[in-house]
Motif scaffolding. Structure first.
Motif, PDB file in Angstrom:
ATOM      1  N   HIS A   6     -35.737 -33.247  46.634  1.00  0.00           N
ATOM      2  CA  HIS A   6     -35.292 -32.183  47.536  1.00  0.00           C
ATOM      3  C   HIS A   6     -36.331 -31.071  47.625  1.00  0.00           C
ATOM      4  O   HIS A   6     -36.628 -30.572  48.730  1.00  0.00           O
ATOM      5  N   MET A   7     -36.893 -30.665  46.494  1.00  0.00           N
ATOM      6  CA  MET A   7     -37.899 -29.604  46.503  1.00  0.00           C
ATOM      7  C   MET A   7     -39.160 -30.050  47.230  1.00  0.00           C
ATOM      8  O   MET A   7     -39.789 -29.260  47.951  1.00  0.00           O
ATOM      9  N   ASP A   8     -39.524 -31.310  47.082  1.00  0.00           N
ATOM     10  CA  ASP A   8     -40.681 -31.827  47.819  1.00  0.00           C
ATOM     11  C   ASP A   8     -40.438 -31.777  49.325  1.00  0.00           C
ATOM     12  O   ASP A   8     -41.329 -31.415  50.103  1.00  0.00           O
ATOM     13  N   ILE A   9     -39.236 -32.151  49.748  1.00  0.00           N
ATOM     14  CA  ILE A   9     -38.907 -32.129  51.181  1.00  0.00           C
ATOM     15  C   ILE A   9     -38.975 -30.706  51.717  1.00  0.00           C
ATOM     16  O   ILE A   9     -39.504 -30.463  52.817  1.00  0.00           O
ATOM     17  N   GLU A  10     -38.460 -29.756  50.949  1.00  0.00           N
ATOM     18  CA  GLU A  10     -38.502 -28.364  51.394  1.00  0.00           C
ATOM     19  C   GLU A  10     -39.940 -27.871  51.519  1.00  0.00           C
ATOM     20  O   GLU A  10     -40.260 -27.088  52.424  1.00  0.00           O
ATOM     21  N   ALA A  11     -40.833 -28.324  50.624  1.00  0.00           N
ATOM     22  CA  ALA A  11     -42.240 -27.926  50.712  1.00  0.00           C
ATOM     23  C   ALA A  11     -42.891 -28.493  51.972  1.00  0.00           C
ATOM     24  O   ALA A  11     -43.655 -27.807  52.659  1.00  0.00           O
ATOM     25  N   ILE A  12     -42.588 -29.759  52.290  1.00  0.00           N
ATOM     26  CA  ILE A  12     -43.117 -30.349  53.527  1.00  0.00           C
ATOM     27  C   ILE A  12     -42.594 -29.569  54.733  1.00  0.00           C
ATOM     28  O   ILE A  12     -43.362 -29.217  55.643  1.00  0.00           O
ATOM     29  N   ARG A  13     -41.320 -29.291  54.719  1.00  0.00           N
ATOM     30  CA  ARG A  13     -40.681 -28.642  55.870  1.00  0.00           C
ATOM     31  C   ARG A  13     -41.243 -27.236  56.092  1.00  0.00           C
ATOM     32  O   ARG A  13     -41.637 -26.888  57.210  1.00  0.00           O
ATOM     33  N   VAL A  14     -41.304 -26.417  55.043  1.00  0.00           N
ATOM     34  CA  VAL A  14     -41.692 -25.021  55.241  1.00  0.00           C
ATOM     35  C   VAL A  14     -43.167 -24.893  55.603  1.00  0.00           C
ATOM     36  O   VAL A  14     -43.536 -24.025  56.408  1.00  0.00           O
ATOM     37  N   THR A  15     -44.025 -25.760  55.073  1.00  0.00           N
ATOM     38  CA  THR A  15     -45.440 -25.687  55.449  1.00  0.00           C
ATOM     39  C   THR A  15     -45.644 -26.165  56.887  1.00  0.00           C
ATOM     40  O   THR A  15     -46.488 -25.626  57.610  1.00  0.00           O
ATOM     41  N   ALA A  16     -44.855 -27.153  57.324  1.00  0.00           N
ATOM     42  CA  ALA A  16     -44.926 -27.581  58.725  1.00  0.00           C
ATOM     43  C   ALA A  16     -44.416 -26.483  59.652  1.00  0.00           C
ATOM     44  O   ALA A  16     -45.012 -26.228  60.709  1.00  0.00           O
ATOM     45  N   TYR A  17     -43.328 -25.828  59.270  1.00  0.00           N
ATOM     46  CA  TYR A  17     -42.805 -24.726  60.076  1.00  0.00           C
ATOM     47  C   TYR A  17     -43.845 -23.609  60.204  1.00  0.00           C
ATOM     48  O   TYR A  17     -44.034 -23.047  61.282  1.00  0.00           O
ATOM     49  N   GLU A  18     -44.492 -23.271  59.085  1.00  0.00           N
ATOM     50  CA  GLU A  18     -45.462 -22.177  59.123  1.00  0.00           C
ATOM     51  C   GLU A  18     -46.639 -22.509  60.034  1.00  0.00           C
ATOM     52  O   GLU A  18     -47.063 -21.689  60.853  1.00  0.00           O
ATOM     53  N   ALA A  19     -47.178 -23.724  59.894  1.00  0.00           N
ATOM     54  CA  ALA A  19     -48.316 -24.113  60.728  1.00  0.00           C
ATOM     55  C   ALA A  19     -47.927 -24.114  62.204  1.00  0.00           C
ATOM     56  O   ALA A  19     -48.690 -23.652  63.061  1.00  0.00           O
TER      57      ALA A  19
END
Length: 369
Positions: A268-281
């Protein structure tokens, strides 16, 4: 920065979730083999979701691609939007936008991308920003469905869009061509992406944008496919959670075991890291801010963390995870394909390090704050 979706982005995401959820079921996917779901693609076009990307921006596209990833729907949504709609809208001439965008908006035209740029493509210049392309690209996702291909051509040293953009950096150019003049040899990838080998023999193409276009389109592609990976991983974990809550061992659900809970929590934490970095970019690109290093960061998380998550999803299914026909195996295949597409983790980390060392990745943090 604010990643809160606008009402338009929320509406597009919710509509995408409904269409993908209704049509891209495991039973339907099992009957498609490696081909594209043409009915689903027509439905997406009729709903105006591809055209909505011009209004919702890259962040809106990332939100919709998350929903595609959850169901591993077999349509060229990411490719056609990034390599077609967004590339032409941002870097095409007025005439190119007027001619190319209508078909890309309604889905009657499909764009694929010969990315990353590879050597071996020969460009013979013609008047008026046109050229003839010769050579071969080993594999292009969704080529079998494409009406157009955006070809990234690796050039010689000189000022360009590489890190730092200075002398000695490799330049790239982008060329849009119609597939009717090229040869396509079907290629099967890890994921069923209707890929093909592109063979060019003097195929006429038109230039898209200037020397800065390649870096922008590549960063947008990395961000979009990171969003797709976030959805693929979320779908994998959701299946694992459902399975471990239902499957009992010694009278207790597997989900009650601490080891299972820890693996799921890490995923779950890995998915959140993928998601938030994609959102930021995506948010930074939509805001007109520097986003190249942020796209590399999102792609690195999508590669490294995405690989961990889909392995976890399969592992938590135990023996069922080894069944090639189980729905979770599709997430595993997509996750591994996305791990290597546009650069695996080590390659991305090296490029990010070079970008930071050159000072080009410093961006405009003060402006963004």
């Amino acid at each position: 920065m604010d990643f809160t979706p606008t009402p338009e982005q929320e509406a597009a995401r919710d509509l995408a979730a409904r269409i993908f959820g209704d049509l891209s079921t495991p039973e339907r996917l099992a009957g498609l083999g490696g081909g594209t779901d043409s009915e689903l693609w027509k439905e997406l076009g009729a709903a105006g979701l591809a055209g909505a990307v011009e209004e919702t921006g890259l962040l809106g596209l990332v939100l919709m691609l998350e929903e595609q990833g959850r169901t591993t729907a077999q349509v060229p949504f990411a490719a056609s939007c990034v390599y077609g709609l967004l590339a032409v809208a941002a870097h095409g001439t007025d005439e190119q936008r007027e001619r190319l965008l209508p078909g890309l908006r309604d889905g009657s035209a499909v764009a694929a991308g010969a990315f990353p740029a590879r050597g071996g493509i020969v460009v013979d210049a013609l008047p008026g920003g046109r050229a003839r392309l010769s050579g071969a690209v080993p594999w292009v996702p969704w080529l079998r469905d494409a009406t157009h291909v955006l070809v990234a051509v690796r050039g010689g040293p000189g000022p360009g869009s590489g890190p730092g953009g200075g002398i000695g950096k490799v330049t790239h150019s982008l060329w849009m061509m119609r597939t009717e003049g090229a040869a396509c040899e079907p290629v099967e990838l890890t994921a069923p992406w209707s890929a093909g080998r592109l063979v060019l023999d003097g195929v006429e193409a038109e230039r898209i944008g200037g020397p800065e276009a390649h870096a922008d389109v590549l960063a947008a592609a990395r961000t979009a496919f990171a969003g797709l990976q976030a959805g693929v991983c979320a779908g994998s974990l959701a299946r694992a959670v459902e399975y471990t809550n239902e499957r009992e061992q010694f009278g207790r659900p597997l989900a009650a075991k601490q080891g299972v809970q820890l693996r799921a929590a890490e995923a779950h934490m890995d998915i959140e890291a993928i998601r938030v970095t994609a959102y930021e970019a995506a948010w930074r690109r939509d805001a007109g801010l520097d986003h190249e290093s942020h796209a590399l960061t999102a792609a690195w998380w999508a590669s490294e963390a995405g690989k961990r998550v889909v392995h976890t999803g399969q592992h938590l299914h135990g023996g069922m995870g080894a069944d090639l026909e189980h729905p979770v195996h599709r997430h595993f295949l997509w996750g591994r394909q996305l791990d290597g597409y546009l650069g695996c983790g080590a390659e991305l980390l090296e490029e990010l390090g070079e970008l930071i060392a050159s000072g080009a990745g410093a961006g405009d943090e003060g402006e963004a704050a």
